[in-house]
Design a protein around this motif. Structure first.
Motif, PDB file in Angstrom:
ATOM      1  N   THR A  78     -14.341  44.171 -36.708  1.00 21.03           N
ATOM      2  CA  THR A  78     -14.772  45.376 -35.995  1.00 21.03           C
ATOM      3  C   THR A  78     -15.217  45.039 -34.586  1.00 21.03           C
ATOM      4  N   GLU A  85     -13.603  45.939 -30.810  1.00 17.46           N
ATOM      5  CA  GLU A  85     -14.340  46.528 -29.686  1.00 17.46           C
ATOM      6  C   GLU A  85     -14.113  45.734 -28.407  1.00 17.46           C
ATOM      7  N   ALA A 144     -23.260  45.397 -28.758  1.00 17.35           N
ATOM      8  CA  ALA A 144     -22.412  45.263 -29.951  1.00 17.35           C
ATOM      9  C   ALA A 144     -22.511  43.850 -30.520  1.00 17.35           C
ATOM     10  N   SER A 150      -5.774  52.380 -31.877  1.00 16.29           N
ATOM     11  CA  SER A 150      -7.174  52.791 -31.730  1.00 16.29           C
ATOM     12  C   SER A 150      -7.353  54.284 -31.981  1.00 16.29           C
TER      13      SER A 150
END
Length: 149
Positions: free
Chosen positions: A24, A28, A83, A147
């Motif tokens: 994940t 990003e 993140a 995406s």
């Protein structure tokens, strides 16, 4: 089922969770890079684009991944730092191997990445560069389409 077997299976489940979190975060990083890359940059440096996408998807340390995101003070750069920190908080309890603490992927670079790393633009013929431009453009388009799913 003995205790060692149970421990090994639990450890495997932790690896799966770490890999999901890492995938994940890598996605990003890749999307942040794709969103900032213009068609002109791909046309001028197609191999760099592919190499950087690979760096963002394999076991490269976070700081090197963050360096690929332009404008160090931008919202995008700050978002990626957040993140990364969020990822590190989530995996702390899963007790993964040390390499997971420096990168969002434990995938080995392999020959594919290294082969791109040795290509020099001086060695690219015009025809070969056109092929790399097509490949890099298609790769960017594929990532953008994925995406949206």
């Amino acid at each position: 089922m003995n205790l060692q077997n149970l421990y090994d299976r639990t450890k495997d489940l932790n690896y799966i969770e770490v890999e999901k979190l890492g995938a994940t975060l890598s996605a990003e990083f890749i999307m942040a890079y794709v969103n900032q890359t213009t068609d002109d940059e791909i046309n001028n440096h197609p191999v760099d684009f592919v190499v950087n996408i690979l760096k963002l998807s394999i076991g490269v340390p976070f700081e090197k991944k963050l360096d690929l995101i332009k404008d160090k003070n931008s919202v995008m750069k700050n978002h990626m730092t957040v993140a990364k920190d969020c990822y590190l908080d989530k995996i702390k309890d899963l007790n993964p191997p040390k390499e997971h603490h420096i990168s969002s992927s434990s995938v080995a670079a392999g020959g594919f990445y290294r082969s791109f790393g040795v290509i020099k633009y001086a060695d690219l013929s015009y025809i070969l560069k056109i092929e790399y431009i097509k490949f890099a453009t298609n790769l960017k388009h594929l990532i953008e389409c994925l995406s949206e799913l």
